[in-house]
Motif scaffolding. Sequence first.
Motif, PDB file in Angstrom:
ATOM      1  N   ASP B 166      48.754  68.788  12.222  1.00 26.66           N
ATOM      2  CA  ASP B 166      47.768  67.804  11.833  1.00 26.66           C
ATOM      3  C   ASP B 166      46.858  67.654  10.695  1.00 26.66           C
ATOM      4  OD1 ASP B 166      45.929  65.945  12.437  1.00 26.66           O
ATOM      5  OD2 ASP B 166      44.997  66.872  14.101  1.00 26.66           O
ATOM      6  N   ASP B 167      47.678  67.170   9.600  1.00 26.90           N
ATOM      7  CA  ASP B 167      46.771  67.011   8.352  1.00 26.90           C
ATOM      8  C   ASP B 167      45.456  66.540   8.526  1.00 26.90           C
ATOM      9  OD1 ASP B 167      49.075  68.327   7.300  1.00 26.90           O
ATOM     10  OD2 ASP B 167      49.473  66.679   5.981  1.00 26.90           O
ATOM     11  N   SER B 168      45.441  65.431   9.266  1.00 24.01           N
ATOM     12  CA  SER B 168      44.242  64.624   9.295  1.00 24.01           C
ATOM     13  C   SER B 168      42.973  65.389   9.782  1.00 24.01           C
ATOM     14  CB  SER B 168      44.403  63.542  10.235  1.00 24.01           C
ATOM     15  OG  SER B 168      45.149  62.910  10.129  1.00 24.01           O
ATOM     16  N   SER B 169      43.294  66.355  10.600  1.00 31.17           N
ATOM     17  CA  SER B 169      42.163  67.260  11.117  1.00 31.17           C
ATOM     18  C   SER B 169      41.818  68.123  10.299  1.00 31.17           C
ATOM     19  CB  SER B 169      42.654  68.068  12.415  1.00 31.17           C
ATOM     20  OG  SER B 169      43.210  69.021  12.185  1.00 31.17           O
ATOM     21  N   ALA B 170      43.025  68.759   9.144  1.00 29.86           N
ATOM     22  CA  ALA B 170      42.571  69.737   7.944  1.00 29.86           C
ATOM     23  C   ALA B 170      41.789  68.769   6.793  1.00 29.86           C
ATOM     24  CB  ALA B 170      43.842  69.997   7.421  1.00 29.86           C
ATOM     25  N   VAL B 171      42.027  67.590   6.644  1.00 32.36           N
ATOM     26  CA  VAL B 171      41.181  66.691   5.610  1.00 32.36           C
ATOM     27  C   VAL B 171      39.868  66.782   6.180  1.00 32.36           C
ATOM     28  CG1 VAL B 171      40.639  64.543   4.602  1.00 32.36           C
ATOM     29  CG2 VAL B 171      43.257  65.542   4.634  1.00 32.36           C
ATOM     30  N   ARG B 172      39.728  66.380   7.615  1.00 33.38           N
ATOM     31  CA  ARG B 172      38.238  66.232   7.913  1.00 33.38           C
ATOM     32  C   ARG B 172      37.698  67.402   8.047  1.00 33.38           C
ATOM     33  NH1 ARG B 172      35.538  63.001  11.273  1.00 33.38           N
ATOM     34  NH2 ARG B 172      37.237  61.306  10.980  1.00 33.38           N
ATOM     35  N   GLU B 173      38.113  68.804   8.061  1.00 30.31           N
ATOM     36  CA  GLU B 173      37.344  70.035   8.134  1.00 30.31           C
ATOM     37  C   GLU B 173      37.108  70.262   6.859  1.00 30.31           C
ATOM     38  OE1 GLU B 173      40.072  72.959   9.484  1.00 30.31           O
ATOM     39  OE2 GLU B 173      38.517  74.713   8.961  1.00 30.31           O
ATOM     40  N   THR B 174      37.797  69.929   5.906  1.00 29.23           N
ATOM     41  CA  THR B 174      37.542  70.123   4.747  1.00 29.23           C
ATOM     42  C   THR B 174      36.439  69.455   4.136  1.00 29.23           C
ATOM     43  OG1 THR B 174      39.964  70.558   4.062  1.00 29.23           O
ATOM     44  CG2 THR B 174      38.439  70.382   2.226  1.00 29.23           C
ATOM     45  N   VAL B 175      36.455  68.056   4.278  1.00 27.41           N
ATOM     46  CA  VAL B 175      35.336  67.300   3.940  1.00 27.41           C
ATOM     47  C   VAL B 175      34.060  67.562   4.412  1.00 27.41           C
ATOM     48  CG1 VAL B 175      34.618  64.860   3.769  1.00 27.41           C
ATOM     49  CG2 VAL B 175      37.094  65.436   2.993  1.00 27.41           C
ATOM     50  N   GLU B 176      33.963  67.894   5.634  1.00 21.03           N
ATOM     51  CA  GLU B 176      32.962  68.095   6.516  1.00 21.03           C
ATOM     52  C   GLU B 176      32.274  69.595   6.048  1.00 21.03           C
ATOM     53  OE1 GLU B 176      33.984  65.903  10.938  1.00 21.03           O
ATOM     54  OE2 GLU B 176      34.028  68.395  10.413  1.00 21.03           O
ATOM     55  N   TYR B 177      33.172  70.520   5.456  1.00 18.84           N
ATOM     56  CA  TYR B 177      32.737  71.670   5.025  1.00 18.84           C
ATOM     57  C   TYR B 177      31.912  71.331   3.665  1.00 18.84           C
ATOM     58  CZ  TYR B 177      33.120  76.002   2.374  1.00 18.84           C
ATOM     59  OH  TYR B 177      32.759  77.106   1.440  1.00 18.84           O
ATOM     60  N   ASP B 202      45.411  60.398   2.969  1.00 21.32           N
ATOM     61  CA  ASP B 202      44.582  59.318   2.375  1.00 21.32           C
ATOM     62  C   ASP B 202      43.759  58.803   3.133  1.00 21.32           C
ATOM     63  OD1 ASP B 202      45.672  59.751  -0.138  1.00 21.32           O
ATOM     64  OD2 ASP B 202      46.691  57.923  -0.285  1.00 21.32           O
ATOM     65  N   ARG B 203      44.413  58.064   4.448  1.00 19.79           N
ATOM     66  CA  ARG B 203      43.567  57.525   5.430  1.00 19.79           C
ATOM     67  C   ARG B 203      42.598  58.402   6.086  1.00 19.79           C
ATOM     68  NH1 ARG B 203      44.943  53.679   9.753  1.00 19.79           N
ATOM     69  NH2 ARG B 203      47.125  53.546   8.758  1.00 19.79           N
ATOM     70  N   ALA B 204      43.034  59.682   6.422  1.00 22.74           N
ATOM     71  CA  ALA B 204      41.973  60.799   6.969  1.00 22.74           C
ATOM     72  C   ALA B 204      40.719  60.850   6.219  1.00 22.74           C
ATOM     73  CB  ALA B 204      42.734  61.743   7.461  1.00 22.74           C
ATOM     74  N   PHE B 205      41.136  60.914   4.656  1.00 20.28           N
ATOM     75  CA  PHE B 205      39.967  61.204   3.853  1.00 20.28           C
ATOM     76  C   PHE B 205      39.273  59.895   3.628  1.00 20.28           C
ATOM     77  CE2 PHE B 205      38.620  61.094  -0.643  1.00 20.28           C
ATOM     78  CZ  PHE B 205      37.806  62.434  -0.491  1.00 20.28           C
ATOM     79  N   GLY B 206      39.801  58.922   3.708  1.00 20.30           N
ATOM     80  CA  GLY B 206      38.708  57.612   3.807  1.00 20.30           C
ATOM     81  C   GLY B 206      38.043  57.521   5.179  1.00 20.30           C
ATOM     82  N   ASP B 207      38.615  57.887   6.180  1.00 22.40           N
ATOM     83  CA  ASP B 207      38.055  57.679   7.522  1.00 22.40           C
ATOM     84  C   ASP B 207      36.570  58.627   7.526  1.00 22.40           C
ATOM     85  OD1 ASP B 207      39.619  55.733   8.012  1.00 22.40           O
ATOM     86  OD2 ASP B 207      40.689  57.105   9.679  1.00 22.40           O
TER      87      ASP B 207
END
Lengths: 337, 337
Positions: B166-177, B202-207
Amino acid sequence: MRRPTIADIARQAGVSKGAVSYALNGQPGVSEATRARILAIAKEIGWRPNLAARTLNGARAHAVGLALCRPARFLGVEPFFMELISGIEAELSARSYALLLQVVGDHEAEMGVYRRWWGEGRVDGAILVDLHVDDPRVPQVQEMGMPVVVLGHPSAAGSLVPVWADDSSAVRETVEYLVALGHRRIARVAGLPQLSHTAIRDRAFGDVCADLSLDSCPIVHTDYTGEEGARATRRLLSSPERPTAIVFDNDIMAVAGLSVAQEMRLDVPADLSIVAWDDSPLCQVVRPPLTVLTRDIPAYGAHAAQRLLALIDGAEAGPLEDEAPRLTTRGSTAPPA
Amino acid sequence: MRRPTIADIARQAGVSKGAVSYALNGQPGVSEATRARILAIAKEIGWRPNLAARTLNGARAHAVGLALCRPARFLGVEPFFMELISGIEAELSARSYALLLQVVGDHEAEMGVYRRWWGEGRVDGAILVDLHVDDPRVPQVQEMGMPVVVLGHPSAAGSLVPVWADDSSAVRETVEYLVALGHRRIARVAGLPQLSHTAIRDRAFGDVCADLSLDSCPIVHTDYTGEEGARATRRLLSSPERPTAIVFDNDIMAVAGLSVAQEMRLDVPADLSIVAWDDSPLCQVVRPPLTVLTRDIPAYGAHAAQRLLALIDGAEAGPLEDEAPRLTTRGSTAPPA
DNA sequence: CCCCTCGGCTGAACCGGTCCAGTGACCCTC
DNA sequence: GAGGGTCACTGGACCGGTTCAGCCGAGGGG
């Protein structure tokens, strides 16, 4: 839906299996008209030769083997193997040969793999890499009678066909260049001491240092990892006779060494010159970009594959000396301050 | 000295070929005494099953294929593939399966390779990597009927068996951090836009940027090389809305970005935080060591191989969600100055 | 004592090709 | 027009295993 066989083609074309075989293999024995008809049918029903059936008739397996004997984490580190493989492949795929790859834990397992592959008729030959000093694999594969090309110096290859580059002259060129810049204390951070190319480079380094009567020329052996490279650098830079230049056996250790120098507030290249063995994007990406010994690794692999295919075809293949590594100077080398 | 065959064993043991076959395969039909005698002779004369002969009888080819479709110089750069391969291998070799590897230039050539391998009976299945958005390979291999495991998100895998993380959750975790640290302007230096995992990230990052109403969150696409990573970083750091943190899609670009920052006299992490995707020795060797998204790549490969072998054995294999990348913080991330 | 069963084994077909010996048909030549 | 040579093709053995039908003899049940 079974795979179509030549028997299917024969039935459709109203000829015998033998005629189909001749037609498909471009052999004489059928008229051009019949050949064309057979080829058309074969294409139409999507026939592919069954490799097992061909191999069974004593034909080649159309595959060569490569067993890599380094732990996975070391393999990933160095671009060397991936580049080597892509070079080997370029040559093999042009001849429709496949590459069988296996990562093994030790030399015993590696020999087991070769024995199995050869015994099962799965490969027509193999490429041996990472030669050790007095490598037990050399006599063992010789005894197996399998066509083998060795990536390494002829002195270690026994009667096997070696493909090699003159590391000694590269070492000499590097040290002479550093000495010309004014360096008198040059260190070498080497790879695994049991590898034959490490021994060759070590000896060349010792020789040229003696020839030029350098003040100090220590050699430290490592396992190629960044950690050991960093540790070796730290040790060298902390010694009373601190070297003004270090030659590393791979890129990752050179980058680690660069970090250590910067950590110790030493300027590269003013206080310390750095040379890395094997160029990689990594070397050009760090600041300063690293002076390197450049090899065309894909070409190296391609040459090995060529030699092996020649050997498999029954040709007499002699040793092949590839181009020696060339020194490419970048920002990490300069006269000592 | 011909390779010994079961006929040789049969002659020596004074039994028929059939009996030898039963004995060697552990099947009923021979007495224990005869079986032992046959096994002893087989061992003594060094018999190995001829794979071609077995395959011809409809047995498995005992090999799986992997075609990599990236230029050689990109392949060498990233440890990803070597680690993936070693993971795949670990699983395969435990079952005496071989890995057929080929490096190809484009998807058409890749499909050609698969068709040939499958048509010739050389492989029992394959692993598909580097899925594209609307990848034409997916329907094509489905049609071939070859067992295939896809490394990538189920949404792109069609009816093929996906192994994914699940790359999306990894992106989210990173940005939130990063946001928690105080960053409001975060950029993403992404890989090739046509790759499906790039699109997903890309989409996860944008979201997540939208969810957190960040001030700016540009995405720059590259080809994964250090040069393009450096160029992208230079561009981002020269913009009026300079980001205070950049998330890179691989390690080599992150290191290149780090060099660019240092070149521009920006302190990492005070002026710029850096996160790299995929850990590697490289990330720990530079100063400061890089905060990374860590994956167990060998395990990823091993899982794909497991699923594929299950598929080949005729088992029903469902999708497998692997562990999501974890954020490992090191010296390259901090609150913005 | 005969019949039936079953374990242990044999012989042969088979997988999908290759390749060799042989067979007609046709042409050329003397 | 008989002899010889060539061409196009056939039939079948063969590669090294697997597998199946069938055979033989020993042992058990009735």
